[in-house]
Motif scaffolding. Sequence first.
Motif, short mmCIF file in Angstrom:
data_model
loop_
_atom_site.label_atom_id
_atom_site.label_comp_id
_atom_site.label_asym_id
_atom_site.label_seq_id
_atom_site.Cartn_x
_atom_site.Cartn_y
_atom_site.Cartn_z
N UNK A 87 126.05 60.61 24.01
CA UNK A 87 125.14 59.90 24.91
C UNK A 87 124.31 58.87 24.16
N UNK A 88 123.76 59.25 23.01
CA UNK A 88 122.91 58.32 22.28
C UNK A 88 123.69 57.14 21.72
N UNK A 89 124.89 57.38 21.26
CA UNK A 89 125.67 56.30 20.65
C UNK A 89 126.23 55.36 21.71
N UNK A 90 126.64 55.87 22.87
CA UNK A 90 127.48 55.05 23.74
C UNK A 90 127.10 55.00 25.22
N UNK B 141 128.64 50.64 20.48
CA UNK B 141 128.07 49.31 20.19
C UNK B 141 128.98 48.39 19.38
N UNK B 142 129.83 48.93 18.56
CA UNK B 142 130.71 48.08 17.77
C UNK B 142 131.82 47.46 18.63
N UNK B 143 131.86 47.85 19.92
CA UNK B 143 132.82 47.27 20.86
C UNK B 143 132.15 46.33 21.86
N UNK C 73 120.25 49.30 14.89
CA UNK C 73 120.92 50.56 15.21
C UNK C 73 119.95 51.51 15.91
N UNK C 74 118.73 51.65 15.35
CA UNK C 74 117.75 52.56 15.94
C UNK C 74 117.32 52.08 17.33
N UNK C 75 117.19 50.76 17.50
CA UNK C 75 116.79 50.22 18.81
C UNK C 75 117.82 50.55 19.87
N UNK D 114 115.38 58.15 12.73
CA UNK D 114 116.77 57.71 12.64
C UNK D 114 117.44 58.26 11.39
N UNK D 115 116.75 58.19 10.25
CA UNK D 115 117.32 58.70 9.01
C UNK D 115 117.55 60.21 9.10
#
Length: 426
Positions: free
Chosen positions: A59-62, A79-81, A151-153, A180-181
């Motif tokens: 969920x968080x990534x995509x 996000x890389x897509x 990335x964090x945003x 994030x870290x």
Amino acid sequence: MKVYISENDVKNSIDYFKNGGFEDDDSLGIYLMLKHLGISTENNVALDTKDPRLQDSLDLVAKITDNSEEYLYGSYMIPFCFATGEYYQKGTQFGHLLGRLRDTVKQKNNKIALYDMDLDSKPATLRLKTTYKDTLQSRYLLNNKISLKQLASWIFRFNEFEFDTLPSKEEFSRVVRKYALHYFHFTKQEQAWLYDDDLQFSLIEPSKSHISGSTVREVLGIKESIGALNAKQEYIQLDPSDQAPLPSVPKRIVKQYSALIGDNPSKDTILNTLKLKRQIILTGVPGTGKSRYTQELSKDPFFKKSDTVQFHANYTYEEFIGGTSLENTSDSSSMKVVSKKGALLKIVQEAKEDPDNNYLLVIDEINRGNIAAILGETIIALDRNYTVDLSKPVEGISKLHLPNNLYLVGTMNTSDRNIAFLELSY
């Protein structure tokens, strides 16, 4: 109050990934998901579809819908897509996406191996290959670095952070960076070659509201219409009573990450580590808070008593362990030989006689002393499984064993160029 990543920062992150120059592939996103689960070259993770962390990380990534929306298909985009607008598994209903993850990883790993996989175990397990760094850099990052701010945003676009009052940009960015870290278990090495740690100077704006899923999709260039579930439209607006809670970072964590301690661990983290290991060394240049931490530990109610000694070039075995020395007689007319316990033997004896309470010994500037001479044969006692025969009895004590209710903390100044760094064996 609940604080969010500003809408403008999330929009900027989407533009960043659209134009970031990364390989337009799912693999980097899946790697981030697995990092959240704790994958490393030493640690296996399981693709367990029942593990809520796996769904959370997806969920968080995509996820491109917010908590006020329901969805069937086409609701995830890594996000890389963003540059190509390719959904993640668009033809798969959201309830089956985790089940497809194993097949996705297997297919991609057959082409470009990032993981050592055990597909026969149930569930399947993965571990990073020792060559994963080179593969990620050359094949997916294309020798770029990922902006930690962007990335964090994106990752925390829907997260709520619990503050007492609206924080400044500096305080909010500090909390987001540390979270994030922590969330992705990024090591120092990964921060050096994989991520551009720009959140320390390029700040995130705190907001009282989060970006909506429809705005995310609008910036991504996705055309949509809201319809009924039975019409099989992709995005369906939910009644407020049916809306799931947003992912939240509680006030306790926010306060911990708000503290101005850089990347230093908190006092609670140090204490918990000490409880687990029973002996630790705090290292750092002057001003990083080593003395403050030991003072706080000394005052902690976990310990009934604490003592502090400071090593230096002339500090001796007799002072730390114990031995014989000459003293004046009561009338000062002559000298006598006496056997006296040193700092360690004294507190060891106290701890053994009071097993229901905990004792702390702080060794300040531990690397300023001659460790071999000060500890002598007793160094092996740092392994709590050993009992050491002292070279000479001290006040009738001939053996040394460190009890489990005795805790040791050393401090070491790593900027002192005149002192060799200790090789720590225990």
